[in-house]
Motif scaffolding. Sequence first.
Motif, PDB file in Angstrom:
ATOM      1  N   PHE A  67      -4.060 102.949  19.675  1.00  0.00           N
ATOM      2  CA  PHE A  67      -3.397 102.675  20.948  1.00  0.00           C
ATOM      3  C   PHE A  67      -4.260 101.717  21.787  1.00  0.00           C
ATOM      4  N   MET A  68      -3.671 100.631  22.237  1.00  0.00           N
ATOM      5  CA  MET A  68      -4.357  99.571  22.994  1.00  0.00           C
ATOM      6  C   MET A  68      -5.542  99.002  22.221  1.00  0.00           C
ATOM      7  N   ALA A  69      -5.423  99.024  20.895  1.00  0.00           N
ATOM      8  CA  ALA A  69      -6.449  98.426  20.050  1.00  0.00           C
ATOM      9  C   ALA A  69      -5.765  97.903  18.764  1.00  0.00           C
ATOM     10  N   PRO A  70      -5.092  96.771  18.801  1.00  0.00           N
ATOM     11  CA  PRO A  70      -5.075  95.910  19.991  1.00  0.00           C
ATOM     12  C   PRO A  70      -3.920  96.247  20.942  1.00  0.00           C
ATOM     13  N   GLY A  71      -4.085  95.777  22.165  1.00  0.00           N
ATOM     14  CA  GLY A  71      -3.011  95.786  23.148  1.00  0.00           C
ATOM     15  C   GLY A  71      -2.941  94.395  23.743  1.00  0.00           C
ATOM     16  N   TYR A  72      -1.774  93.815  23.763  1.00  0.00           N
ATOM     17  CA  TYR A  72      -1.619  92.434  24.224  1.00  0.00           C
ATOM     18  C   TYR A  72      -0.870  92.409  25.557  1.00  0.00           C
ATOM     19  N   VAL A  73      -1.473  91.805  26.561  1.00  0.00           N
ATOM     20  CA  VAL A  73      -0.846  91.645  27.869  1.00  0.00           C
ATOM     21  C   VAL A  73      -0.673  90.154  28.144  1.00  0.00           C
ATOM     22  N   ASN A  74       0.551  89.752  28.428  1.00  0.00           N
ATOM     23  CA  ASN A  74       0.855  88.361  28.776  1.00  0.00           C
ATOM     24  C   ASN A  74       1.350  88.292  30.212  1.00  0.00           C
ATOM     25  N   VAL A  75       0.809  87.343  30.978  1.00  0.00           N
ATOM     26  CA  VAL A  75       1.250  87.109  32.350  1.00  0.00           C
ATOM     27  C   VAL A  75       1.345  85.597  32.538  1.00  0.00           C
ATOM     28  N   GLY A  76       2.507  85.109  32.980  1.00  0.00           N
ATOM     29  CA  GLY A  76       2.631  83.671  33.119  1.00  0.00           C
ATOM     30  C   GLY A  76       3.836  83.238  33.927  1.00  0.00           C
ATOM     31  N   VAL A  77       3.920  81.904  34.163  1.00  0.00           N
ATOM     32  CA  VAL A  77       5.025  81.306  34.912  1.00  0.00           C
ATOM     33  C   VAL A  77       5.568  80.124  34.137  1.00  0.00           C
ATOM     34  N   GLY A  78       6.849  79.840  34.360  1.00  0.00           N
ATOM     35  CA  GLY A  78       7.480  78.718  33.675  1.00  0.00           C
ATOM     36  C   GLY A  78       8.940  78.629  34.028  1.00  0.00           C
ATOM     37  N   VAL A  79       9.790  78.377  33.033  1.00  0.00           N
ATOM     38  CA  VAL A  79      11.230  78.269  33.252  1.00  0.00           C
ATOM     39  C   VAL A  79      11.960  79.134  32.228  1.00  0.00           C
ATOM     40  N   THR A  80      13.131  79.622  32.629  1.00  0.00           N
ATOM     41  CA  THR A  80      13.990  80.413  31.748  1.00  0.00           C
ATOM     42  C   THR A  80      15.363  79.768  31.685  1.00  0.00           C
TER      43      THR A  80
END
Length: 306
Positions: free
Chosen positions: A148-161
């Motif tokens: 658990f959380m090994a790995p854990g991937y967190v993505n945070v970003g901005v753009g267009v949809t």
Amino acid sequence: MKKLLLAASFSLGVSAVAQEAKTDAPVADTVKAWSIQGQNTLMLNQAAFSNWVGGGANNVGWLAGVNYNMTYEKGKDLWENIVILGYGQNNTKGTGTRKTQDVINLSTNYGREFAQHWYLSGGASLQTQFAAGYEDGNNPDARKISNFMAPGYVNVGVGVTYRPNDNFTMTLRPANARITFVSDKDLQYAGSYGLKKDGDTSLFQFGFLGTAMYKVKLMENINLTNTGSVFSNYLDHPDRLVLAYGAVLNMKINKYISSNITLDLMYDHNQIQKTQLKQTLGVGFGYNFDNGRKRSDKKDNQSWMK
């Protein structure tokens, strides 16, 4: 008599004016902005053998999962939230219990429309698993390779949809932070999931993230959902793309019985320098629901949000 007729005419006139005023009054907008779609599944499988010359081992297995899509859509605002959870096990005589499915996938994305079907957007996501995984078919006596959380991937970003309809969504984020967490101390060594040195608990990357989802109705009660993503790290080896593709074929037999076939392909240089593949097939209990309709489609009222 004339007075009586005059009074009656006056009353009818007032009533007609009131009725006309009532008819011309603006109709209250009862369409709700929230909608929720979901699928709950429980798949079971079992096999038993006794004096069977063809051979075989008694086994029983199960797989449970949920897939929810909660969307807020009003005016120029679009906010989509996705929850995907799944876990399954199989117990085989002589081998023991092994994990067959393990996924946690949470995401949220908010957008503000600036052109038809195009939104300036920002969002975050989390991908990990519930339990430990082992090198030899999830044998707990083998070397541990994940948790658990090994790995854990967190993505945070901005753009267009880009979202022309409910069946297709594409998000492009030229500015996206990707953080890989490794919370299990047994896995915190250099090279594990891209960690730079022993004892590191996380890896920071910054780059481009593109995601897409496409739903296809193949025939009545048979639907295919395709998802894909690509990530390129600007800071180190941008040519080493992280690629992922997933497909879920859902075949609904009736309101409560369904069959699912899933396929997942993935390539991540920091995990293993080979293409990863996972496929599952299950038949069991499934319950789909669609509480509410989206305002943009001018569909029915979403009474569940009253």
